[in-house]
Motif scaffolding. Sequence first.
Motif, short mmCIF file in Angstrom:
data_model
loop_
_atom_site.label_atom_id
_atom_site.label_comp_id
_atom_site.label_asym_id
_atom_site.label_seq_id
_atom_site.Cartn_x
_atom_site.Cartn_y
_atom_site.Cartn_z
N GLU A 56 48.04 -8.97 -8.95
CA GLU A 56 47.76 -10.43 -8.87
C GLU A 56 48.97 -11.06 -8.20
O GLU A 56 48.78 -12.24 -7.75
CB GLU A 56 47.69 -10.84 -10.25
CG GLU A 56 48.66 -11.13 -11.09
CD GLU A 56 48.66 -9.97 -12.22
OE1 GLU A 56 48.10 -8.69 -11.82
OE2 GLU A 56 49.12 -10.03 -13.27
N PHE A 101 35.83 -4.10 -2.77
CA PHE A 101 35.40 -3.13 -3.49
C PHE A 101 34.05 -2.33 -2.95
O PHE A 101 33.16 -3.26 -2.18
CB PHE A 101 35.21 -3.25 -5.13
CG PHE A 101 36.64 -3.53 -5.58
CD1 PHE A 101 37.26 -2.68 -6.24
CD2 PHE A 101 37.16 -4.97 -5.69
CE1 PHE A 101 38.47 -3.10 -6.75
CE2 PHE A 101 38.34 -5.09 -6.15
CZ PHE A 101 38.97 -4.17 -6.77
N MET A 103 42.89 -19.57 -8.75
CA MET A 103 43.96 -18.62 -9.57
C MET A 103 45.35 -19.25 -8.70
O MET A 103 46.33 -19.01 -9.17
CB MET A 103 43.81 -17.15 -9.22
CG MET A 103 42.68 -16.68 -9.96
SD MET A 103 42.96 -17.04 -11.79
CE MET A 103 41.50 -18.29 -12.03
N LEU A 144 34.92 -5.23 -11.77
CA LEU A 144 34.98 -6.77 -11.97
C LEU A 144 36.30 -6.95 -12.48
O LEU A 144 36.96 -7.88 -11.94
CB LEU A 144 34.10 -6.92 -13.05
CG LEU A 144 32.44 -7.06 -12.40
CD1 LEU A 144 31.44 -7.15 -13.58
CD2 LEU A 144 32.31 -7.98 -11.40
N GLU A 148 39.22 -5.50 -12.16
CA GLU A 148 40.22 -5.18 -11.23
C GLU A 148 40.14 -6.13 -10.12
O GLU A 148 41.24 -6.56 -9.74
CB GLU A 148 39.76 -3.75 -10.52
CG GLU A 148 40.45 -2.85 -11.77
CD GLU A 148 40.60 -1.36 -11.21
OE1 GLU A 148 39.87 -1.10 -10.03
OE2 GLU A 148 41.29 -0.56 -11.53
N ALA A 149 38.90 -6.48 -9.80
CA ALA A 149 38.62 -7.76 -8.73
C ALA A 149 39.37 -8.78 -9.25
O ALA A 149 40.14 -9.56 -8.38
CB ALA A 149 37.18 -7.88 -8.23
N ALA A 150 39.49 -9.49 -10.37
CA ALA A 150 39.84 -10.62 -10.69
C ALA A 150 41.48 -10.36 -10.84
O ALA A 150 42.00 -11.18 -10.14
CB ALA A 150 39.68 -10.82 -12.48
N ARG A 151 41.87 -9.28 -10.99
CA ARG A 151 43.38 -9.00 -10.88
C ARG A 151 43.63 -9.17 -9.44
O ARG A 151 44.85 -9.75 -9.03
CB ARG A 151 43.95 -7.78 -11.57
CG ARG A 151 43.65 -7.49 -12.95
CD ARG A 151 44.64 -8.53 -13.90
NE ARG A 151 46.04 -8.45 -13.53
CZ ARG A 151 46.74 -7.21 -14.43
NH1 ARG A 151 46.22 -6.39 -15.09
NH2 ARG A 151 47.91 -7.21 -14.30
N ASP A 152 43.00 -8.39 -8.94
CA ASP A 152 43.24 -8.33 -7.39
C ASP A 152 43.23 -9.93 -6.63
O ASP A 152 44.13 -9.90 -5.79
CB ASP A 152 42.09 -7.59 -6.70
CG ASP A 152 42.66 -7.21 -5.39
OD1 ASP A 152 43.44 -6.20 -4.99
OD2 ASP A 152 42.01 -7.70 -4.35
N LEU A 153 42.50 -10.74 -7.14
CA LEU A 153 42.54 -12.04 -6.39
C LEU A 153 43.29 -12.88 -6.89
O LEU A 153 42.96 -14.08 -6.84
CB LEU A 153 40.95 -12.40 -6.88
CG LEU A 153 39.96 -11.55 -5.82
CD1 LEU A 153 38.47 -11.85 -6.35
CD2 LEU A 153 39.93 -11.67 -4.35
N GLY A 154 44.28 -12.43 -7.80
CA GLY A 154 45.26 -13.36 -8.26
C GLY A 154 45.29 -13.79 -9.87
O GLY A 154 46.18 -14.44 -10.00
N ALA A 155 44.25 -13.35 -10.46
CA ALA A 155 44.13 -13.86 -11.99
C ALA A 155 45.05 -12.71 -12.81
O ALA A 155 45.12 -11.39 -12.77
CB ALA A 155 42.70 -13.67 -12.46
N GLY A 156 46.11 -13.50 -13.57
CA GLY A 156 46.98 -12.61 -14.58
C GLY A 156 45.98 -12.02 -15.54
O GLY A 156 44.70 -12.30 -15.56
N PRO A 157 46.54 -11.03 -16.30
CA PRO A 157 45.96 -10.75 -17.55
C PRO A 157 44.99 -11.65 -18.50
O PRO A 157 43.91 -11.34 -18.60
CB PRO A 157 46.74 -9.83 -18.44
CG PRO A 157 47.92 -9.66 -17.49
CD PRO A 157 47.79 -10.68 -16.40
N GLN A 168 44.32 -14.95 -17.78
CA GLN A 168 43.54 -15.52 -16.70
C GLN A 168 41.84 -14.65 -16.54
O GLN A 168 40.62 -15.19 -16.77
CB GLN A 168 43.89 -16.10 -15.51
CG GLN A 168 44.57 -17.25 -15.67
CD GLN A 168 45.31 -17.85 -14.35
OE1 GLN A 168 45.92 -16.65 -13.82
NE2 GLN A 168 45.19 -18.82 -13.91
N ARG A 177 38.33 -16.13 -17.71
CA ARG A 177 37.32 -16.34 -16.79
C ARG A 177 36.37 -15.31 -16.45
O ARG A 177 35.23 -15.75 -15.62
CB ARG A 177 38.34 -16.58 -15.27
CG ARG A 177 39.32 -18.02 -15.51
CD ARG A 177 38.57 -19.20 -15.26
NE ARG A 177 37.42 -19.16 -14.32
CZ ARG A 177 37.73 -19.76 -13.00
NH1 ARG A 177 38.87 -20.25 -12.85
NH2 ARG A 177 36.85 -19.80 -12.20
N VAL A 178 36.60 -14.26 -16.57
CA VAL A 178 35.85 -12.91 -16.23
C VAL A 178 35.40 -12.21 -17.46
O VAL A 178 34.07 -12.19 -17.87
CB VAL A 178 36.36 -12.12 -15.32
CG1 VAL A 178 35.57 -10.88 -14.87
CG2 VAL A 178 36.91 -12.91 -14.05
#
Lengths: 361, 262
Positions: free
Chosen positions: A73, A81, A102, B160, B162-171, B173, B177-178
Motif C-alpha cells: 500500500e 489483476f 485511500m 480482492l 490484495e487489490a485493496a492493499r495494492d491500491l493503498g489501503a492498509g491492513p 482499511q 472497506r473490503v
Amino acid sequence: MALLEIRRISRQFGDTKAVDDVSLSIEAGEFFTLVGPSGCGKTTLLRLIAGFEEPDAGELLLDGRPLTGIPPEKRPVHTVFQSYALFPHMSVAQNIAFPLQMAGTASDEVRRRVDEALELVHLAEKTRHFPHELSGGQRQRVALARALVNKPRLLLLDEPMAALDAKLRQQITGELIALQRAVGITFVFVTHSQEEALAVSHRIAVMNAGRIEQVGVPDQIYGYPQNRFVADFIGTVNLLPVEVRAADQGGLRMFAAGLGEIAGAPATATAVGQRGVLALRPEQVRVLAGSERQEMDNHFRGTVHDYLYLGDVTVYKIALDNGSVIESLLANSLPGRARFLERGDAVEVGWQREAGVYLRD
Amino acid sequence: MRRGNVWLWTAALAVYAFLYLPLAVVVIFSFNDSLLNAAWVGFTTRWYTTLFEDADMLRAGGNSLFIAFSAAGVATVLGTMAGIALQRWQSGVLRCLPFLVLTPVAMPEILLGVSLLLFFRQVLDLTLGLVSILIAHITFSIGFVAIVVRVRLAGLDASLFEAARDLGAGPWQTFRRVTLPLILPGVLAGFLMSFTLSIDDFVITVFVAGVGVTTLPLQIYSMIKVAVSPEVNAVSTLLMALTLTLIAAASKLAPDALKAKP
Ligand SMILES: Nc1ncnc2c1ncn2[C@@H]1O[C@H](COP(=O)(O)OP(=O)(O)OP(=O)(O)O)[C@@H](O)[C@H]1O
Ligand SMILES: [Mg+2]
C-alpha cells in the motif's frame, strides 16, 4: 536513471526457483512486456515488484530508492489483476474512487478525477453500475481506470486480457497502447501470447524457468533471438542443425549434413567445428521460381510435403533432401494461393545469407 | 414411477409429521382455554398474559436475552477473527488449528458442560452465575461463527484483498472497506446462529448456572417438573417462533455457509 531497477532478485517456493537471479532495468514511460511459458515466474516477478512477495535475494529500486520492506500500500505501484479484482460491493465509481480515498484526496477532487478516469476508458455512462452488471471488456476497463486514477509511477498488468475473446483482445490491445501513450505511465505487462507482446511493447523480456533469456525491442527479439528458446518461443522458426566450417568478417560458412554448405551472416563467438542450429523464419524461406535461383545465396532441392492455406498466407512444408522439413510462408497477394503447388511437387527453396541466425548449442 | 412417488410422499409426510406434530401440539395448546393439556376447549390468549405477569419467568427471559445478546456479540467478534485466521493460514503446522476451534462444535454438550464446570470451579474458583454462563455460551458459539465466516471467505476471490492493499489501503482499511462488507452476511448469520444456540441451550447451562441465576430453558424445565402448564406451552411457542425466525434469517443471509461442512 532507470525508473525501476531490478538487481539480481530471486524468489524460491520450496524447490521451485520461481524467479532466479533476475536483473532488469525499466525506463520511465516504457511499455515493458514480460513474456514466457506458463509457470516461468512472470506473476511472481510482478508480485515482487508490487510488494506481495519479498525477494530471497537481490533488491528492487524505484526512482533509486530501495523498495525492501515497503508494504504494497505504500508503493506507488498498482496492479491490474488477471481476475480484475473489482470490489463486488462497490459501484464502478466507488471502485475507481477507492485508491483516491485511500490517499486522502478531497471529495470534490475525487469526483473530478473519477469522471476523468471514466472518460479515459469510455465508460462514463456506467458510473452507477456494479461489477456484475458489466461485460468482461468493461470490467477490464474499470480495473484499468481504478489502477490509473491516482497516477502510479508504475502499472503492472498480469495477463489482463486472458479472460477475453480473441476479437476483443485485439481491440483492447490497440486501446491499451493508446492509453499508455495518453497517460505516459510506465507499464509492465505480462502475457504468454507472443503476438501480443510483439504488438504492444517498447521492449520485451523473454522469461523461462525463472530466468530472463533475452531483453530487447520487438524486432530484435524476433529477428535476432539469442538462443534456441527465444527463437522457438517467439514466432515460428525452422531450426537446421549445422556445423561451422569457416567464420570471418565476410560471414559464416556452415555445413548441414545431407544438404551441403550454407552461407550465413557474420556471427560473434563462433569457432570452426562448433555445432549449432541455423534459425530461419518461415517468411525468410522462399519457394523459388526459375529465375530467382541466381539471386539466392542458399538454395536447396526438396518436395512439397504438405501445405496449410490460411487465407492471407499459405504455409508450405517442404521436405529437403536430407529429410528435414522446412516451413516456407508465402503471402497470397492475389486471390487464391500464391503458388499452386501440390503435395509431392519437386521444388527449390532458398534464402539470403542475412536471413538466418546461427545459434550455437 | 407413479407408485414410487406415492411411497416417497408418504415417507416424507411421515417424517414431517414426526418432526412437527409435537411442536404443533405445543402451539395449539398454548391457545387452549383449559388448564389441562387434554382436550380443546376454546381459544384464549390468557396464558400469554399470565406469562407476562410471572416475575420469575420475566427474570429468566431477561437473563436469557441478555446472555444471548452478549454471548453472540462476543462470539461473533472472536469467531470472525478466528474464521479469517483459519482462511489465511492453511499451510504448515497451523493447518490443525481449524480443528481446534471447531472441537466445541462437535463435542458432546454434556462433556463440555462438565469440563467447563470443573474449569470454573477448580481452576478459576469463579462463583457460578451470569458470568460463567456467558463464558460457556461464548465458548460453544465461536466455532459456529468461525465456520460460517470461513466458508464465506473461501468463496471470495483472494486477489480482492490484495487489490485493496495494492491500491493503498492498509491492513485495517482493507478489513473495514473490503473484507468486512464482503463477509458481513456470514458474520450476521454467525451472530444469529450464536444467538439461537445460546437462548435454547439447556445442558451446558445447567452445569454452569449455579443456584442464583436461571435462564428461560432452565425455568421451563423447573416448571414442568410440577406439571406441564399452558404457560409453559406459551413460553415454548414464543421461543420457537424466535428461533425459527432467526434460523430463517441466518439461512437467507448465508445459504451456503449453513449447508457447508467445516
Ligand atoms: N505461493 C506459491 N507457493 C508455491 N509455489 C509457487 C507460489 N507462487 C508461484 N509458485 C510457483 O512458482 C512458479 C512460477 O509461478 P508464476 O505464477 O510466477 O508463473 P507464471 O509465469 O505467472 O505462470 P502463468 O503464465 O501460468 O500465470 C510455478 O512453478 C509456481 O508453481
Ligand atoms: Mg501468472
